[in-house]
Design an enzyme around this catalytic site. Structure first.
Site, PDB file in Angstrom:
ATOM      1  N   LYS A 129      19.247  -7.521   3.628  1.00 52.61           N
ATOM      2  CA  LYS A 129      20.368  -7.062   2.815  1.00 52.61           C
ATOM      3  C   LYS A 129      21.023  -5.827   3.412  1.00 52.61           C
ATOM      4  O   LYS A 129      22.179  -5.543   3.145  1.00 52.61           O
ATOM      5  CB  LYS A 129      19.931  -6.853   1.369  1.00 52.61           C
ATOM      6  CG  LYS A 129      18.886  -5.792   1.126  1.00 52.61           C
ATOM      7  CD  LYS A 129      18.704  -5.612  -0.378  1.00 52.61           C
ATOM      8  CE  LYS A 129      17.328  -5.991  -0.854  1.00 52.61           C
ATOM      9  NZ  LYS A 129      16.263  -5.068  -0.413  1.00 52.61           N
ATOM     10  N   LYS A 157      13.425  -0.267  11.839  1.00 50.37           N
ATOM     11  CA  LYS A 157      14.446   0.429  11.046  1.00 50.37           C
ATOM     12  C   LYS A 157      14.880   1.754  11.668  1.00 50.37           C
ATOM     13  O   LYS A 157      16.034   2.121  11.588  1.00 50.37           O
ATOM     14  CB  LYS A 157      13.946   0.658   9.614  1.00 50.37           C
ATOM     15  CG  LYS A 157      13.896  -0.612   8.805  1.00 50.37           C
ATOM     16  CD  LYS A 157      13.873  -0.332   7.319  1.00 50.37           C
ATOM     17  CE  LYS A 157      14.087  -1.666   6.588  1.00 50.37           C
ATOM     18  NZ  LYS A 157      14.123  -1.541   5.152  1.00 50.37           N
ATOM     19  N   LYS A 164      15.485 -11.129  11.410  1.00 46.67           N
ATOM     20  CA  LYS A 164      15.323 -11.475  10.001  1.00 46.67           C
ATOM     21  C   LYS A 164      16.624 -11.247   9.224  1.00 46.67           C
ATOM     22  O   LYS A 164      17.336 -10.287   9.487  1.00 46.67           O
ATOM     23  CB  LYS A 164      14.212 -10.585   9.449  1.00 46.67           C
ATOM     24  CG  LYS A 164      14.038 -10.566   7.974  1.00 46.67           C
ATOM     25  CD  LYS A 164      12.929  -9.606   7.558  1.00 46.67           C
ATOM     26  CE  LYS A 164      13.448  -8.323   6.927  1.00 46.67           C
ATOM     27  NZ  LYS A 164      14.236  -8.502   5.716  1.00 46.67           N
TER      28      LYS A 164
HETATM   29  P1  ATP Z   1      16.151  -4.031   3.633  1.00 48.87           P
HETATM   30  O1  ATP Z   1      16.948  -4.503   4.802  1.00 48.87           O
HETATM   31  O2  ATP Z   1      16.816  -2.954   2.824  1.00 48.87           O
HETATM   32  O3  ATP Z   1      14.711  -3.725   3.983  1.00 48.87           O
HETATM   33  P2  ATP Z   1      15.325  -6.625   2.764  1.00 48.87           P
HETATM   34  O4  ATP Z   1      16.316  -7.747   2.737  1.00 48.87           O
HETATM   35  O5  ATP Z   1      14.320  -6.582   3.847  1.00 48.87           O
HETATM   36  O6  ATP Z   1      16.151  -5.288   2.659  1.00 48.87           O
HETATM   37  P3  ATP Z   1      13.351  -5.779   0.816  1.00 48.87           P
HETATM   38  O7  ATP Z   1      13.733  -5.158  -0.493  1.00 48.87           O
HETATM   39  O8  ATP Z   1      12.841  -4.900   1.901  1.00 48.87           O
HETATM   40  O9  ATP Z   1      14.602  -6.636   1.349  1.00 48.87           O
HETATM   41  O10 ATP Z   1      12.267  -6.907   0.539  1.00 48.87           O
HETATM   42  C1  ATP Z   1      12.166  -7.594  -0.707  1.00 48.87           C
HETATM   43  C2  ATP Z   1      11.315  -8.836  -0.529  1.00 48.87           C
HETATM   44  O11 ATP Z   1      12.069  -9.845   0.175  1.00 48.87           O
HETATM   45  C3  ATP Z   1      10.037  -8.645   0.285  1.00 48.87           C
HETATM   46  O12 ATP Z   1       9.012  -9.410  -0.318  1.00 48.87           O
HETATM   47  C4  ATP Z   1      10.377  -9.199   1.633  1.00 48.87           C
HETATM   48  O13 ATP Z   1       9.245  -9.682   2.323  1.00 48.87           O
HETATM   49  C5  ATP Z   1      11.302 -10.342   1.261  1.00 48.87           C
HETATM   50  N1  ATP Z   1      12.229 -10.664   2.345  1.00 48.87           N
HETATM   51  C6  ATP Z   1      13.133  -9.821   2.894  1.00 48.87           C
HETATM   52  N2  ATP Z   1      13.832 -10.424   3.846  1.00 48.87           N
HETATM   53  C7  ATP Z   1      13.348 -11.698   3.929  1.00 48.87           C
HETATM   54  C8  ATP Z   1      13.664 -12.821   4.744  1.00 48.87           C
HETATM   55  N3  ATP Z   1      14.621 -12.751   5.653  1.00 48.87           N
HETATM   56  N4  ATP Z   1      12.977 -13.979   4.540  1.00 48.87           N
HETATM   57  C9  ATP Z   1      12.007 -14.054   3.600  1.00 48.87           C
HETATM   58  N5  ATP Z   1      11.658 -13.022   2.802  1.00 48.87           N
HETATM   59  C10 ATP Z   1      12.317 -11.856   2.955  1.00 48.87           C
HETATM   60 MG    MG Z   2      12.949  -4.972   3.960  1.00 55.04          MG
END
Ligand code: ATP
Ligand code: MG
Length: 340
Positions: A205, A119, A202
């Site tokens: 969002k 990040k 990955k």
């Molecule tokens: P950010 O980019 O802001 O970190 P994010 O999409 O990674 O957003 P988080 O809020 O950090 O979302 O994570 C929420 C949950 O979703 C966590 O349990 C994380 O492991 C899961 N998660 C996030 N991205 C993935 C993915 N690509 N595949 C499976 N699980 C995911």
């Molecule tokens: Mg995340």
């Protein structure tokens, strides 16, 4: 140390840092609902707004996204009558225990965290101190409930290991058996959903490219278009899983299909082996729309009644504090804080 002294309790959370993606749904949210409905655990699900501000957020948008995340949880099947639903900042004991854990975690441990490196990127000197300390607060989010199980995506595995290290060091340093060694629950065909544009990254969002992800609120046409444009290779689908070795984009789409359909990857390949992407992608798009669109319309309906969401969160915070206040008090006592 035995963890049997601890009530089987699930905690997990997501950041209101953007709209939810298919990765969040398959990797985490779907599992929240399953663990809630299993009946084995007390379940607590959180919107982690204090984590979201480790990267600057527009205040009005942060508030809207927090409520939208609550609506997404409920629309996907988290039931506020069965689970405690909370917004992190409304339960101050998270941040209070977070400080204690800042003093337990070691610099060397934190410097190994790959999420921070990803990040912060090349600009690490300019990242917030909060982004660096994030995993210590995450450990507090979990351990302020003495949670025994945490459903998460694969990307959070390292942070869960750190949570166990922090619990063990606290217990050791103070000669107590107070915090459990929490188990991660990383299960299903889609524990790591990859970007639709780059099979080595990955789905997130917060990715600047909207085409890289499927949002829970995308309409049917958008979902179909994003899947049609998803990066793939020219070969047909294999009929066995090992045929997906070295084909990360193809593997990603097959994993997504399996997770959405609640099928094993082997079953999907038995059905679709030999198919070209020209045929498989529309089938995947149709399945994604079928599963996601009822959730999206329920979210829209719930968002029409913001006072009701706020009421649920206020009630959730009260329920949560019945657990967190005594655990914080006991922690402060162990550490030697006067008046605890
Ligand atoms: P950010 O980019 O802001 O970190 P994010 O999409 O990674 O957003 P988080 O809020 O950090 O979302 O994570 C929420 C949950 O979703 C966590 O349990 C994380 O492991 C899961 N998660 C996030 N991205 C993935 C993915 N690509 N595949 C499976 N699980 C995911
Ligand atoms: Mg995340």
């Amino acid at each position: 140390m035995s963890d049997s002294q601890f009530t089987p309790r699930v905690f997990s959370g997501m950041q209101p840092s953007g709209g939810l993606t298919l990765g969040n749904y398959l990797g985490a949210l779907k599992r929240y609902v399953e663990m809630q409905d299993e009946g084995t655990y007390q379940t607590i699900y959180c919107m982690v707004d204090l984590h979201a501000i480790t990267v600057w957020q527009d205040p009005a948008e942060l508030a809207a996204k927090t409520r939208e995340l609550a609506a997404a949880y409920i629309a996907a099947g988290v039931d506020p009558e069965k689970s405690i639903l909370i917004n992190q900042s409304q339960v101050p004991e998270h941040a209070q225990l977070g400080w204690v854990f800042n003093c337990v975690a070691r610099m060397g441990w934190m410097q190994r965290m790959t999420q921070f490196k990803d990040k912060a990127g090349k600009n690490a000197q300019n990242a917030s101190l909060g982004l660096f300390g994030y995993p210590a607060l995450m450990a507090a989010d979990i351990l302020i409930y003495h949670a025994t199980h945490v459903p998460v995506g694969d990307d959070q595995k390292q942070h869960l290991e750190l949570t166990r290290d922090i619990a063990a060091k606290f217990n050791h340093d103070y000669g107590v058996d107070f915090f459990p060694l929490t188990e991660p629950v990383i299960k299903g065909a889609a524990t790591r959903v990859m970007s639709l544009r780059d099979g080595s990254k990955k789905m997130s969002k917060s990715d600047p490219s909207d085409a890289s992800r499927i949002n829970m609120t995308d309409d049917a046409d958008t979902i179909a278009k994003k899947i049609r444009k998803a990066k793939t290779d020219p070969d047909a689908l294999p009929s066995e899983y090992k045929g997906l070795d070295d084909r990360p984009e193809a593997r990603n789409l097959v994993n997504i299909y399996a997770a959405l359909a609640d099928m094993s990857v082997e079953q999907v390949l038995a059905d679709h082996g030999g198919a070209q992407f020209g045929a498989f992608k529309p089938a995947l798009a149709e399945l994604a729309v079928e599963k996601l669109s009822p959730i999206a319309s329920e979210m829209t309906r719930l968002m029409d009644d913001v006072p009701e969401i706020d009421r649920l969160l206020a009630r959730g915070a009260e329920q949560a504090r019945e657990i967190t206040q005594p655990i914080l008090k006991k922690t402060y006592e162990i550490v030697g804080m006067v008046g605890s």
